[in-house]
Design an enzyme around this catalytic site. Sequence first.
Site, PDB file in Angstrom:
ATOM      1  N   GLY A 138      21.274  -9.895  15.653  1.00 53.16           N
ATOM      2  CA  GLY A 138      22.252  -8.824  15.769  1.00 53.16           C
ATOM      3  C   GLY A 138      21.732  -7.626  16.507  1.00 53.16           C
ATOM      4  O   GLY A 138      22.418  -6.643  16.684  1.00 53.16           O
ATOM      5  N   CYS A 139      20.498  -7.720  16.972  1.00 50.74           N
ATOM      6  CA  CYS A 139      19.903  -6.629  17.734  1.00 50.74           C
ATOM      7  C   CYS A 139      20.079  -6.955  19.201  1.00 50.74           C
ATOM      8  O   CYS A 139      19.571  -7.966  19.673  1.00 50.74           O
ATOM      9  CB  CYS A 139      18.419  -6.529  17.382  1.00 50.74           C
ATOM     10  SG  CYS A 139      17.538  -5.262  18.255  1.00 50.74           S
TER      11      CYS A 139
END
Lengths: 111, 98, 123
Positions: free
Chosen positions: A109-110
């Site tokens: 999710g980064c």
Amino acid sequence: MANIEVGGKSYETDEEGYLVDLSDWNTDVANFIAQTESINMTEQHWEVINFLREYFEEYQIAPAVRVLTKAIGKKLGADKGNSEYLYGLFPYGPGKQACKIAGLPKPTGCV
Amino acid sequence: MLHIINKSPLTGTTLDSCLNTAAGGDILLIEDAVYAATSGNVFEEKLRAAMGRFRISVLRPDLEARGLADKIVDGVSQVDYAGFVDLAANNKTCQSWL
Amino acid sequence: MSDAVVKKFMFVNRKAPYGTIYALESLEVVLITAAFDQDVSLVFMDDGVYQLKKGQQTKGIETKNFSPAYRALEGYDIEKLYVDKESLAVRGLTEDDLLVDVAVLSRAEMGALMDEQDVVLSF
């Protein structure tokens, strides 16, 4: 794919500089990656790096920054469990930079 | 003949199809089909009933991956990848119930 | 984000791990969703209950064992984990076989919970 040379040994990284084989990691590699990120490793940096490695060992994922911040606060104290402190150590993001130095994959999710 | 199943008996019908069709021989349970060989599973009874007609094996690495190595139904053999190859080599034909 | 709208998100996990990619994909979406401070529920039913089985050892199949990550969910403030009672029973499993604390619900309770959601994601 790319390679970094540390102490006469070659280590494979992805195009962003993350180690491909997590078992390749050692402190020399960590110091080398830190240099390429213009980070001068101090005791405070290592504290976060070691925490990340323990977290990964236990859960097999790299924590999201928010989760890391909270968990650091719990373990190392509220003065360290905040983004000012962590971004002070890793200006380009504790998720991105610290995970790279710790030899972990980029946090999910980064982006 | 060797029959290979790779789907959970509670999600698909391939193991049922196999048991209802095949006359006998070897059945090898791999991937999600290893759940069929775990005790307490509702499929256990059908599997036990089939043991008269078939020699039933599971692929142990797939069992271990799913945390079920200690739940295997008695009478089911466990094979590794080399055992998988042996089963394929020792049977004239092989049907994969995909 | 205090004035943002919080929606109820439910992830319905019905597939066994490793045999297909669904379980891992769901987990990754869940971890990403956690960043948006929504009301997230995870449901494990049918073969999906196998995702939470203790003692997974994937070395032999050379696949990443992602089951430890379910224990990290609490740290992501994802604490609503529901498991279908009947699905456990027909697989010879009990709550003790699971690697995280969950709420065990009947089919009817699960259905009612599903009806309350704003968004349901199926895996």
